[in-house]
Design an enzyme around this catalytic site. Structure first.
Site, PDB file in Angstrom:
ATOM      1  N   LYS A   2      89.331  23.940  27.126  1.00 21.32           N
ATOM      2  CA  LYS A   2      89.397  23.872  28.646  1.00 21.32           C
ATOM      3  C   LYS A   2      89.264  24.990  29.365  1.00 21.32           C
ATOM      4  O   LYS A   2      90.294  25.609  29.606  1.00 21.32           O
ATOM      5  CB  LYS A   2      90.618  22.962  28.966  1.00 21.32           C
ATOM      6  CG  LYS A   2      91.161  22.806  30.408  1.00 21.32           C
ATOM      7  CD  LYS A   2      90.331  22.175  31.486  1.00 21.32           C
ATOM      8  CE  LYS A   2      90.761  22.225  32.901  1.00 21.32           C
ATOM      9  NZ  LYS A   2      90.890  23.616  33.287  1.00 21.32           N
ATOM     10  N   SER A   7      98.816  31.570  34.029  1.00 18.99           N
ATOM     11  CA  SER A   7     100.112  32.128  34.630  1.00 18.99           C
ATOM     12  C   SER A   7     101.453  31.447  33.990  1.00 18.99           C
ATOM     13  O   SER A   7     101.356  30.590  33.325  1.00 18.99           O
ATOM     14  CB  SER A   7     100.282  31.369  36.052  1.00 18.99           C
ATOM     15  OG  SER A   7     100.116  30.175  35.851  1.00 18.99           O
ATOM     16  N   GLU A  34     100.257  32.593  26.158  1.00 16.15           N
ATOM     17  CA  GLU A  34      99.925  33.977  26.555  1.00 16.15           C
ATOM     18  C   GLU A  34      99.889  34.079  27.907  1.00 16.15           C
ATOM     19  O   GLU A  34      98.961  33.698  28.865  1.00 16.15           O
ATOM     20  CB  GLU A  34      98.462  34.182  26.090  1.00 16.15           C
ATOM     21  CG  GLU A  34      98.029  35.699  25.893  1.00 16.15           C
ATOM     22  CD  GLU A  34      98.989  36.196  24.801  1.00 16.15           C
ATOM     23  OE1 GLU A  34      99.819  36.940  25.081  1.00 16.15           O
ATOM     24  OE2 GLU A  34      98.399  35.770  23.567  1.00 16.15           O
ATOM     25  N   ALA A  54      93.250  46.324  25.771  1.00 15.53           N
ATOM     26  CA  ALA A  54      93.763  46.316  24.338  1.00 15.53           C
ATOM     27  C   ALA A  54      92.404  46.119  23.516  1.00 15.53           C
ATOM     28  O   ALA A  54      91.483  45.481  23.810  1.00 15.53           O
ATOM     29  CB  ALA A  54      94.615  45.487  24.023  1.00 15.53           C
TER      30      ALA A  54
HETATM   31  C1  UN1 Z   1      93.878  38.725  29.978  1.00 13.58           C
HETATM   32  O1  UN1 Z   1      93.871  39.632  30.905  1.00 13.58           O
HETATM   33  O2  UN1 Z   1      94.234  37.765  29.708  1.00 13.58           O
HETATM   34  O3  UN1 Z   1      94.086  44.175  27.064  1.00 13.58           O
HETATM   35  C2  UN1 Z   1      93.526  39.353  28.556  1.00 13.58           C
HETATM   36  C3  UN1 Z   1      93.390  43.931  27.915  1.00 13.58           C
HETATM   37  C4  UN1 Z   1      91.943  42.909  27.536  1.00 13.58           C
HETATM   38  C5  UN1 Z   1      92.263  41.438  27.588  1.00 13.58           C
HETATM   39  C6  UN1 Z   1      93.044  40.961  28.580  1.00 13.58           C
HETATM   40  N1  UN1 Z   1      91.542  43.225  26.136  1.00 13.58           N
HETATM   41  O4  UN1 Z   1      93.292  43.953  29.028  1.00 13.58           O
END
Ligand code: UN1
Length: 510
Positions: A185, A242, A263, A460
């Site tokens: 989704k 969020s 997350e 990252a």
């Molecule tokens: C996100 O904003 O949900 O480390 C993920 C980072 C990316 C991933 C962000 N590789 O900024």
């Protein structure tokens, strides 16, 4: 930078061409639900959405696929993901165009997002031969004790607009090699990205001869997401978004004893120590705080600079902010694209007002830009605000480019400020003092899941596990051993002794 914005017709033509190139059959998905581009606020898609009633059927189809997929050897599952990576590389520009049009990302970041998908596919292909279990010494003679990892079942993925394809792919590439099908989704703001990304995976599935229901997309609003979350056929629900969304999702999954991987929001800070290389720190801060128009979960929202360097840090960041090219994300040279919509803009304005009411001083930025070009698009100049203390507004994640600056005297005070917010995703320290860096990364240091030294909080690599603590939700996705969340670990004791000794020396003679 003076810039004009593309027209809605132009964006729609480009979006449709990119989606078709990825294999989307737009005619079959045509419908009433309009999708708008943050680039100019205009309508770029008209699609039919799914209803909550479709969810059950999709989860059932995914389960059927699971029954076949779980017995395919993991390295053979990896071959599907390898094919998917080839298709992603071939259509990198098409998918990036859709990411720019629907999420407003500048081209380089949109391409980077697709690269992140290719990277996780490569990681997952390698992983398909490395789903390692362990053996442990048994306390009983003639016994072997071991752990192995088995496929888990259907994985539900909920993703946000700001990483409209990469976050799904972190989950999906890993889930697939682990033996799990995915029902996705996506954000209702990025439906074409989702259809295009799924179409490429569908091609890889067809090319390698596996069930189509290994990947399915549910377009729709919250009711559809909620039905997916509540469906008992979903073994793992991985949700990115969020903290408010996570608060709704977590209990629903827990109620049915499902597994969730959350997350959620970040509120990421950088500590700038007296010894920091200020050139490097400035670049690191500006990319992390203003890049992606402040709309990453890893966006830097707070700088905690030592009193001996804080004035210079503010001056340098403010100078960079005044010069940042804000505008059409697909135009050459643009570094800051639009906010998602008017609501994001209102949140930006409200947070600046709250910060100034709490004694904050706006040093640079904060203005709305390109209003003449399109009143329905929301471009802003990233803002840097000097704060007298960590006011309440700094405890919330405002999904916009607002950087609050605080000063500190002592490293432990800086760490306490870093940790004093409800979220715990990412953090950095800029220092040339090794002991300070080690303290920041150690047990009494940053309480986040990502703790960086001499780089910003965002961007990252996929090789590490990605996620954070507290209101960020505690989940880990992407690299390292995050794959274990997608599998069922089993412990097996094999007795080849011909006797039946009991563990712990228990006697039970019959
Ligand atoms: C996100 O904003 O949900 O480390 C993920 C980072 C990316 C991933 C962000 N590789 O900024």
């Amino acid at each position: 930078m003076t810039t004009t914005l593309p027209t809605a017709d132009d964006l729609r033509t480009r979006a449709e061409a990119a989606a078709r190139a990825c294999g989307v059959d737009l005619a079959s998905r045509e419908g009433e639900m309009e999708g708008r581009s943050p680039v100019n606020g205009g309508v770029v898609s008209g699609l039919s959405w799914n209803t909550a009633a479709d969810v059950r059927e999709m989860v059932d189809a995914a389960h059927e696929a699971y029954l076949r997929w779980r017995v395919v050897p993991a390295p053979v599952r990896g071959a599907l993901v390898r094919r998917w990576a080839e298709l992603l590389a071939e259509h990198k520009a098409d998918l990036a165009t859709l990411v720019s049009i629907e999420a407003g990302k500048v081209t380089s970041e949109a391409l980077g997002e697709v690269q992140e998908m290719i990277d996780i596919c490569e990681f997952a292909v390698g992983l398909s031969r490395q789903l390692y279990g362990r053996t442990m010494p048994s306390e009983r003679p003639g016994h072997r004790l071991m752990e192995t990892w088995q496929p888990l079942g259907v994985v539900g993925v909920i993703s946000a607009f700001n990483f409209p394809v990469a976050v799904w792919s972190w989950n999906t590439a890993v889930a697939l090699v682990c033996g799990d099908p995915v029902v996705w989704k996506p954000s209702e703001r990025t439906p074409l990205c989702a259809l295009a990304a799924d179409a490429l995976l569908q091609r890889a599935i067809a090319d390698t001869g596996h069930p189509a229901a290994l990947s399915q997309v549910l377009l729709g609003a919250h009711d559809v997401g909620r039905a997916l979350v509540a469906d008992p056929g979903v073994a793992l629900l991985s949700a990115t978004g969020s903290t408010g969304m996570g608060r709704a999702v977590g209990p629903l999954v827990a109620e049915r004893f499902g597994r969730s991987l959350l997350e959620l929001g970040g509120n990421n800070a950088a500590v700038v120590a007296p010894s920091a290389d200020l050139d490097l720190a400035t670049r690191g801060i500006v990319f992390a705080a203003a890049g992606t128009a402040g709309q990453r979960c890893t966006t830097m929202r707070r700088v905690i600079a030592h009193s001996s360097v804080v004035d210079e840090v503010v001056e340098r960041v403010a100078a960079a902010y005044r010069a940042l090219p804000v505008g059409d994300p697909m135009a050459d040279g643009t570094l800051v694209g639009p906010l998602l919509d008017g609501r994001s803009y209102e949140a930006f304005v409200a947070a600046i007002e709250a910060a100034t009411a709490a004694g904050g001083e706006v040093v640079a930025g904060g203005e709305r830009e390109l209003v003449e070009e399109s009143g329905d698009a929301y471009y802003v100049r990233p803002v840097v605000i000097r704060m007298p203390r960590q006011a309440q507004v700094m405890h919330a994640e405002t999904f916009a480019p607002i950087l609050y600056v605080l000063s500190y005297e002592d490293l432990h005070e800086a760490i306490a400020l870093n940790n004093a917010v409800p979220q715990g995703l990412s953090s950095s320290i800029f220092t040339q003092d090794q002991a300070e860096a080690e303290i920041f990364c150690g047990p009494e240091g940053s309480d986040c899941g990502i703790v960086n030294v001499n780089i910003g909080t965002s961007g990252a690599e996929i090789g590490g596990a990605f996620g954070g603590e507290k209101e960020t939700g505690g989940g880990r996705e992407s690299g390292s051993d995050a794959w274990r969340a997608y599998m069922r670990g089993i412990t097996t004791t094999v007795n080849y002794s011909g006797e039946l000794p009991l563990a712990q020396g228990v006697r039970f003679e019959i």
